[in-house]
Design a protein around this motif. Structure first.
Motif, short mmCIF file in Angstrom:
data_model
loop_
_atom_site.label_atom_id
_atom_site.label_comp_id
_atom_site.label_asym_id
_atom_site.label_seq_id
_atom_site.Cartn_x
_atom_site.Cartn_y
_atom_site.Cartn_z
N ALA A 122 0.84 -1.21 0.00
CA ALA A 122 0.00 0.00 0.00
C ALA A 122 0.88 1.26 0.00
O ALA A 122 0.58 2.24 -0.71
N VAL A 123 1.95 1.25 0.78
CA VAL A 123 2.87 2.39 0.83
C VAL A 123 3.53 2.60 -0.53
O VAL A 123 3.66 3.75 -1.00
N MET A 124 3.91 1.51 -1.19
CA MET A 124 4.55 1.62 -2.51
C MET A 124 3.58 2.17 -3.55
O MET A 124 3.97 2.93 -4.44
N SER A 125 2.30 1.82 -3.42
CA SER A 125 1.31 2.37 -4.35
C SER A 125 1.08 3.86 -4.08
O SER A 125 0.88 4.64 -5.02
N TYR A 126 1.12 4.25 -2.81
CA TYR A 126 1.00 5.67 -2.45
C TYR A 126 2.18 6.46 -3.01
O TYR A 126 2.01 7.57 -3.55
N ASP A 127 3.38 5.88 -2.95
CA ASP A 127 4.57 6.52 -3.51
C ASP A 127 4.39 6.76 -5.00
O ASP A 127 4.70 7.84 -5.51
N ARG A 128 3.89 5.77 -5.73
CA ARG A 128 3.67 5.92 -7.18
C ARG A 128 2.56 6.94 -7.46
O ARG A 128 2.63 7.69 -8.43
N TYR A 129 1.55 6.98 -6.58
CA TYR A 129 0.46 7.94 -6.74
C TYR A 129 0.99 9.38 -6.64
O TYR A 129 0.69 10.23 -7.48
N VAL A 130 1.80 9.63 -5.62
CA VAL A 130 2.36 10.97 -5.44
C VAL A 130 3.29 11.33 -6.59
O VAL A 130 3.26 12.46 -7.11
N ALA A 131 4.12 10.35 -7.02
CA ALA A 131 5.09 10.61 -8.09
C ALA A 131 4.41 10.98 -9.41
O ALA A 131 4.89 11.84 -10.15
#
Length: 314
Positions: A122-131
């Motif tokens: 979930a954290v990795m998907s949030y990182d991609r979302y922000v990027a």
């Protein structure tokens, strides 16, 4: 009445150890399976270890995305190390017994690491979302302190609940059979050995699964919904292809892990069969960790370049 109560209590054995049947139904393949699991374990350790090394050494990979990838690779090594060494021991010695304490410890560590995997995905998907959705604010939002906090939360968030769930499962009374029709101590096969009505415990398992599986999965879906909407608005085909390329690897890992784990933990106890549980468990405990390095390296130009530079130095 007293005699009846005595007999009923007498039928509930104080189980001191379990027997992990594992792959005992395949007697002619014990040697082959041992060799196969050794190779799988070495590949997982080598592949994920290599990712950890290059993300630490290569300056081009000092980004939040690769910081989380290194955490994910570390997790995968820990994850399989809870399960595969016991499988190898059982296959090599053919001694399949495991003490109550060892079984509880294996389950507890497995559940804690599985919860970490859910949170970390979930954290990795949030990182991609922000990027992708807020590229200008990305360095500010995903600063080093924030990345460490998110990673620490993923690693530590599930520990109290999973310790409590393990204690709850092993506080049950177990009937005369102590044979676990699985290759490690997982919740579904352990619950099948419990005496009496386990409905409350099943509901507790569902509740924890909703918290640690369903909630992170919904966050991942929400992140990727916004990512897809943003990518489709990009003016160039090249831009869209690049954005999808950075997300597709992560999305493939999510589908592999969540698909098999959800089917296992959200099915009613009555629908569980030893063969199906064993097959599904192989996916989220062994197949996903062995494919992760390939998925993240073969589809990532930065990682391939870092690997090439590392090999040239050697």
């Amino acid at each position: 009445m007293v005699l009846g109560d005595f007999k009923e209590e007498d039928n509930v054995s104080a189980v001191k150890q379990f027997v992990l049947l594992g792959f005992s139904d395949l007697p002619s393949l014990q040697g082959f399976l041992f060799g196969a699991f050794v190779i799988v374990y070495v590949v997982i350790l080598f592949g994920n270890g290599l990712i950890i090394i290059i993300t630490r050494l290569d300056p081009a990979l000092q980004k939040p995305m690769y910081f989380f990838l290194a955490n994910f690779s570390t997790l995968e090594i820990c994850y399989v190390s809870v399960i595969i060494p016991r499988i190898l021991f059982n296959l090599w010695t053919q001694k399949r017994s495991i003490s109550l304490l060892d079984c509880a410890s294996q389950m507890c560590f497995f559940l804690m690491l599985a919860a970490t995997e859910c949170f970390l995905l979930a954290v990795m998907s949030y990182d991609r979302y922000v990027a992708i959705c807020s590229p200008l604010h990305y360095p500010l939002i995903m600063n080093p302190k924030k990345c460490i906090q998110l990673a620490a939360g993923a690693w530590l968030g599930g520990i109290p609940v999973q310790i409590g769930q393990t204690c709850q499962i092993f506080s049950l009374h177990f009937c005369s059979s102590n044979k676990i029709t699985h290759f490690f101590c997982d919740i579904p096969p352990i619950l099948k050995l419990a005496c009496g009505d386990t409905l409350v415990h099943e509901l507790s398992v569902y509740a924890v699964a909703m918290l640690f599986v369903a909630v992170p999965f919904m966050l991942i879906i929400a992140s990727y919904s916004k990512i897809i909407a943003t990518v489709l608005r990009l003016p160039t085909t090249t831009g869209r292809a690049k954005a999808f390329s950075t997300c597709s690897s992560h999305l493939l890992v999510v589908i592999l892990f969540y698909g098999s784990a959800s089917i296992t933990y959200f099915r009613p106890k009555s629908n569980h069969s030893a063969g199906t549980d064993r097959l599904l468990s192989l996916f989220y405990t062994i197949v996903t960790p062995i494919f992760n390095p390939m998925i993240y390296t073969l589809r990532n130009k930065d990682v391939i370049e870092a690997l090439r530079k590392l090999l040239l130095k050697i």
